[in-house]
Design a protein around this motif. Sequence first.
Motif, PDB file in Angstrom:
ATOM      1  N   GLN A 164       0.767  -1.242   0.000  1.00 42.62           N
ATOM      2  CA  GLN A 164       0.000   0.000   0.000  1.00 42.62           C
ATOM      3  C   GLN A 164       0.801   1.298   0.000  1.00 42.62           C
ATOM      4  N   LEU A 165       2.020   1.298   0.523  1.00 48.22           N
ATOM      5  CA  LEU A 165       2.724   2.560   0.741  1.00 48.22           C
ATOM      6  C   LEU A 165       2.952   3.357  -0.549  1.00 48.22           C
ATOM      7  N   ASN A 166       3.513   2.738  -1.566  1.00 48.85           N
ATOM      8  CA  ASN A 166       3.818   3.477  -2.797  1.00 48.85           C
ATOM      9  C   ASN A 166       2.557   3.973  -3.505  1.00 48.85           C
ATOM     10  N   GLN A 167       1.506   3.172  -3.504  1.00 48.14           N
ATOM     11  CA  GLN A 167       0.260   3.601  -4.144  1.00 48.14           C
ATOM     12  C   GLN A 167      -0.358   4.781  -3.396  1.00 48.14           C
ATOM     13  N   LEU A 168      -0.364   4.709  -2.073  1.00 48.08           N
ATOM     14  CA  LEU A 168      -0.901   5.823  -1.285  1.00 48.08           C
ATOM     15  C   LEU A 168      -0.062   7.082  -1.467  1.00 48.08           C
ATOM     16  N   PHE A 169       1.255   6.918  -1.555  1.00 43.95           N
ATOM     17  CA  PHE A 169       2.114   8.079  -1.796  1.00 43.95           C
ATOM     18  C   PHE A 169       1.774   8.710  -3.146  1.00 43.95           C
ATOM     19  N   LYS A 170       1.603   7.887  -4.151  1.00 47.41           N
ATOM     20  CA  LYS A 170       1.257   8.392  -5.486  1.00 47.41           C
ATOM     21  C   LYS A 170      -0.055   9.174  -5.445  1.00 47.41           C
ATOM     22  N   GLU A 171      -1.044   8.662  -4.731  1.00 49.44           N
ATOM     23  CA  GLU A 171      -2.337   9.336  -4.623  1.00 49.44           C
ATOM     24  C   GLU A 171      -2.224  10.664  -3.863  1.00 49.44           C
ATOM     25  N   HIS A 172      -1.422  10.696  -2.802  1.00 43.45           N
ATOM     26  CA  HIS A 172      -1.298  11.904  -1.990  1.00 43.45           C
ATOM     27  C   HIS A 172      -0.464  12.988  -2.661  1.00 43.45           C
ATOM     28  N   ARG A 173       0.624  12.602  -3.302  1.00 42.13           N
ATOM     29  CA  ARG A 173       1.565  13.577  -3.843  1.00 42.13           C
ATOM     30  C   ARG A 173       1.453  13.744  -5.352  1.00 42.13           C
ATOM     31  N   GLN A 174       0.629  12.924  -6.025  1.00 38.58           N
ATOM     32  CA  GLN A 174       0.542  12.983  -7.488  1.00 38.58           C
ATOM     33  C   GLN A 174       1.937  12.851  -8.081  1.00 38.58           C
ATOM     34  N   SER A 175       2.706  11.894  -7.558  1.00 40.77           N
ATOM     35  CA  SER A 175       4.098  11.710  -7.940  1.00 40.77           C
ATOM     36  C   SER A 175       4.356  10.247  -8.257  1.00 40.77           C
ATOM     37  N   GLU A 176       5.273  10.024  -9.158  1.00 36.20           N
ATOM     38  CA  GLU A 176       5.610   8.659  -9.569  1.00 36.20           C
ATOM     39  C   GLU A 176       6.788   8.080  -8.781  1.00 36.20           C
ATOM     40  N   LEU A 177       7.211   8.729  -7.704  1.00 36.27           N
ATOM     41  CA  LEU A 177       8.313   8.191  -6.905  1.00 36.27           C
ATOM     42  C   LEU A 177       7.934   6.835  -6.324  1.00 36.27           C
ATOM     43  N   ILE A 178       8.846   5.898  -6.420  1.00 39.82           N
ATOM     44  CA  ILE A 178       8.663   4.575  -5.832  1.00 39.82           C
ATOM     45  C   ILE A 178       9.750   4.380  -4.778  1.00 39.82           C
ATOM     46  N   PHE A 179       9.349   4.121  -3.568  1.00 40.10           N
ATOM     47  CA  PHE A 179      10.288   3.942  -2.469  1.00 40.10           C
ATOM     48  C   PHE A 179      10.622   2.469  -2.287  1.00 40.10           C
ATOM     49  N   ASP A 180      11.864   2.212  -1.909  1.00 42.39           N
ATOM     50  CA  ASP A 180      12.283   0.854  -1.572  1.00 42.39           C
ATOM     51  C   ASP A 180      11.826   0.556  -0.150  1.00 42.39           C
ATOM     52  N   ILE A 181      11.259  -0.624   0.029  1.00 41.40           N
ATOM     53  CA  ILE A 181      10.801  -1.066   1.346  1.00 41.40           C
ATOM     54  C   ILE A 181      11.460  -2.421   1.587  1.00 41.40           C
ATOM     55  N   GLU A 182      12.370  -2.459   2.552  1.00 40.19           N
ATOM     56  CA  GLU A 182      13.135  -3.671   2.811  1.00 40.19           C
ATOM     57  C   GLU A 182      12.986  -4.087   4.263  1.00 40.19           C
ATOM     58  N   LYS A 183      12.887  -5.396   4.462  1.00 40.00           N
ATOM     59  CA  LYS A 183      12.815  -5.943   5.817  1.00 40.00           C
ATOM     60  C   LYS A 183      14.172  -6.528   6.163  1.00 40.00           C
ATOM     61  N   ASN A 184      14.637  -6.189   7.358  1.00 41.75           N
ATOM     62  CA  ASN A 184      15.910  -6.708   7.838  1.00 41.75           C
ATOM     63  C   ASN A 184      15.742  -7.077   9.303  1.00 41.75           C
ATOM     64  N   GLY A 185      15.532  -8.368   9.568  1.00 40.83           N
ATOM     65  CA  GLY A 185      15.294  -8.817  10.938  1.00 40.83           C
ATOM     66  C   GLY A 185      13.991  -8.258  11.468  1.00 40.83           C
ATOM     67  N   ASN A 186      14.049  -7.516  12.569  1.00 35.77           N
ATOM     68  CA  ASN A 186      12.831  -6.939  13.151  1.00 35.77           C
ATOM     69  C   ASN A 186      12.652  -5.476  12.753  1.00 35.77           C
ATOM     70  N   SER A 187      13.293  -5.078  11.638  1.00 35.24           N
ATOM     71  CA  SER A 187      13.185  -3.691  11.168  1.00 35.24           C
ATOM     72  C   SER A 187      12.748  -3.626   9.711  1.00 35.24           C
TER      73      SER A 187
END
Length: 108
Positions: free
Chosen positions: A22-45
Amino acid sequence: MKIITATAAWDIDRLYILLKQQLNQLFKEHRQSELIFDIEKNGNSIIISKPGLYDGYLFKITVEGNELHMAKSEHYVDDVNQLTLQSILETLQMTRIEGSDIIYISGE
């Protein structure tokens, strides 16, 4: 750092899936921007970043039992993209809690 305390333990895997879905799609809707953020899981973070545009992470979310620690990069505190991401993250975290209640929020 913001700490969100709930009555039940946070599930880092479920939170990661939610953010990936959901994060990138919601960002696109809020900012009208095509930026795609990297979302990575590392252990408990979970690390949210945009290499090439920002050095390092924008947000680091860490689960410690029933506490969710949300650290944001101090290098971009007034950046409109970071502020938009913060708003979206807070909304997603509040709706994700699955039957347990948020009992305390501290920090910024």
